[in-house]
Write an enzyme that holds these catalytic residues in place. Sequence first.
Site, PDB file in Angstrom:
ATOM      1  N   ASP A  37      -2.519 -55.301  15.821  1.00 52.27           N
ATOM      2  CA  ASP A  37      -1.844 -56.119  14.820  1.00 52.27           C
ATOM      3  C   ASP A  37      -1.598 -55.230  13.595  1.00 52.27           C
ATOM      4  O   ASP A  37      -1.987 -54.062  13.550  1.00 52.27           O
ATOM      5  CB  ASP A  37      -2.653 -57.387  14.502  1.00 52.27           C
ATOM      6  CG  ASP A  37      -1.759 -58.496  13.944  1.00 52.27           C
ATOM      7  OD1 ASP A  37      -0.647 -58.185  13.475  1.00 52.27           O
ATOM      8  OD2 ASP A  37      -2.170 -59.668  13.951  1.00 52.27           O
TER       9      ASP A  37
HETATM   10  C1  BGC Z   1       0.440 -61.203  12.497  1.00 50.98           C
HETATM   11  C2  BGC Z   1       1.010 -61.191  13.903  1.00 50.98           C
HETATM   12  C3  BGC Z   1       2.459 -60.776  13.860  1.00 50.98           C
HETATM   13  C4  BGC Z   1       2.557 -59.415  13.195  1.00 50.98           C
HETATM   14  C5  BGC Z   1       3.962 -58.868  13.154  1.00 50.98           C
HETATM   15  C6  BGC Z   1       0.729 -59.910  11.756  1.00 50.98           C
HETATM   16  O1  BGC Z   1       0.387 -59.988  10.418  1.00 50.98           O
HETATM   17  O2  BGC Z   1      -0.950 -61.406  12.564  1.00 50.98           O
HETATM   18  O3  BGC Z   1       0.844 -62.456  14.490  1.00 50.98           O
HETATM   19  O4  BGC Z   1       2.980 -60.746  15.158  1.00 50.98           O
HETATM   20  O5  BGC Z   1       2.080 -59.526  11.859  1.00 50.98           O
HETATM   21  O6  BGC Z   1       4.760 -59.527  12.243  1.00 50.98           O
END
Ligand code: BGC
Length: 754
Positions: A300
Amino acid sequence: MFIHPFHSHTQENFHVLNSDRETKIEAILQQMSVEEKIGETCQITLDAFLKRDAKDQVIEPIQIDQSKLDEAIMTYHVGSILNVGSHTLSLEQWSVVMKAVHQYYKSEQTKAPILYGIDAIHGVNYTVGGTLFPQEIGLAATWNPSLANQFGHITAYETRASGIPWNFSPVLDLARQPLWSRFFETLGEDPYLAAEMGKAIVCGYQGEGKMDNEHVAACLKHFVGYSASNSGRDRTSAWIPEKYMTELFLVPFKTAVDKGAMTVMVNSGDVNGIPGHINYHLLTEVLKEEWGFLGFAVSDWEDFIFLETVHQVASSPLDAVVKGFNAGVDMSMVPSAPHYKTYCKLMKQAVEEEKISMERLNDAVRRILRVKMATGLFDKEMNQAKSYPNFGSTAFKESALNAALESITLLKNEDQLLPLKGSEKILVAGPTSNNLTYLNGAWTHTWQGVDTTYNTKGCKTILQAVQAKVGSDNCLYAEGAELFLENDFEACRLVNQADFKTKAEQSDIILLCLGELPSTEKPGDIRSLNLLPAQLELAKMAYESGKPVVLVLVEARPRIVNEIVSGATAIFQTYLPGDYGGTALVKLLYGEENPSGKLPYTYPKYDGVIEFYDHPKSDDRHKSNGFNAYDPQWDFGYGLSYSTFTYSNLEISKSVLMENDSIIIAVDVTNTSDRKGKEVVQLYLSDIVASMVPAGKRLKGFKKIELKSHETQRVEFVILIEDVKFADNKGYWMFESGEFKALIGGLSATFQVK
Ligand code: BGC
């Protein structure tokens, strides 16, 4: 585009190795330098190569900074890009971005194409004019896998229309912490419901196993345990005993992996003291080895960096990269400049110093190339210009409207107040009554979803939908209270109370819409589950008018409403129903449609007592003296209809269930009303005596059926030995002989497991 009726059959599966594909992957791998392989594992954000002004702000409308993109792709060999800038883009803008990104592979300057990923969370929410469905929690409330499957197909089609082959969705975290700001992104609290609905979404995204340029790779989020944080705050620690990891949290992920889901995103938090990103056991031993997952795990946002700076399990950035990568994270969402360059350099150092083996690096790259190949990125034909005439079409919008109609859940309807006749003078009031972004929630055109600039044209707020139905003369409006942000936390204040009171006096009925500000992740943290006091006050003012009040909840998580439940004559839970939520609510309110949504979670009654329908039986002690520990506001699976249904003739095919055997349980369901309606028939099993305190009951089957007035249908479920298993304290599935109870719609039958 043909939308298949959803059948949960076994499919041509990404889960199975394809030798032709593997041979091609090996050939590419052999030609790649170490730097190129490392680049494959690096993911950067669109913002990293957009032109900026003197104040370092992205220039609007966005423009690509060619030198920055060249550097990322040609010097650092970056293999993946994600995201939108600060807001949604038009199809034309996406096409410019995609051309720039793909020209390197097309002109044979790189050995592999770029894999672009996006958060198309409830529809293609970062493309102007896309079809916006209810958020996942609402989809779960439909209890209709066929609708979830349609959502998957449509979202995939519109994501591909934007040039993007990879969607960071679905969230398969279980809603086991109502404070959590991402509760609405889940498919509810129950592993079986989430697995069935999640499977339907994944099959929709990935084209029922037949990938083409109308489908995308799914990304299961967030592997695993993110949703169960002890504090309820975003990305904080969870304690999950192995038993519940197996019985609850892993179930939807395993089901989706078995259906060929191509990627997973890793949990940013830590479980039992181990950050998701260094959890070798979960990422490598469970996901890849035990489950045979052939795709890749992406980190993430900035999570390799956080291993050092937040989790403090790494002594340096190098140590963090080594620990994360060796645990099994294949791609790192670094994602900004200059951090991505640091990441690539550290990876190089780690490989040179043999802290990361070539075998492990090859394994990660192989997995990434496999997904690039499976999504058709290497395939010239798949990438040929194609038009997407169904983008934002009426048929797609109807599907989103149907999902909203089947999700909205009627929780109370005293004196059969609803459906309304239409002749009543109605006051529409409350902070969520006239705002489209509030119906959509976060991940709508912008990350937090509060900016109204990009709202889909022509979609109605609740007020606008009521006005369209009964005419402006029969519909009064008073906001009554407004939601706002105060020091980064949600706040609410009453506005123009005199106006509210006068209009309440003038009306026959009040539609009072309460709820939450759109938010997700850290900005969505709250300190109490209670609905903000000003909203409770507004409800009480409405009750004081003596007019019947229909309470409408527009909320991302179940806020405590205990104090105002008895005063309301009727209550609707809309969750976050999306662009067509206003229209759907009004169709239900006036009886054009019949409510059929059911809660996908246990609605808590008290701020301090959080409980789930499948609580251990021991939670029910003191039942007799009224001190029953299980005392929700509304139960999991609850929801009313304008029709009435009765259950009869429950029959069980055998009284004994053996291993490799099955029992069929059947029941008659009758619509005893004069109105056509849909009912969700739910099968629960309850273990009477076990060596560990058994769950009170667990959902093991459901079917949504439609019954004409006075029609009866017989509904059957098959019970297998799998359905009576539970996990021991080490997390191993087991079953024990003994008595079980099967419960359907107030009826029950017992059987023995031998
Ligand atoms: C979130 C994810 C998301 C990613 C990309 C992160 O902050 O936890 O769920 O897919 O950002 O935007």
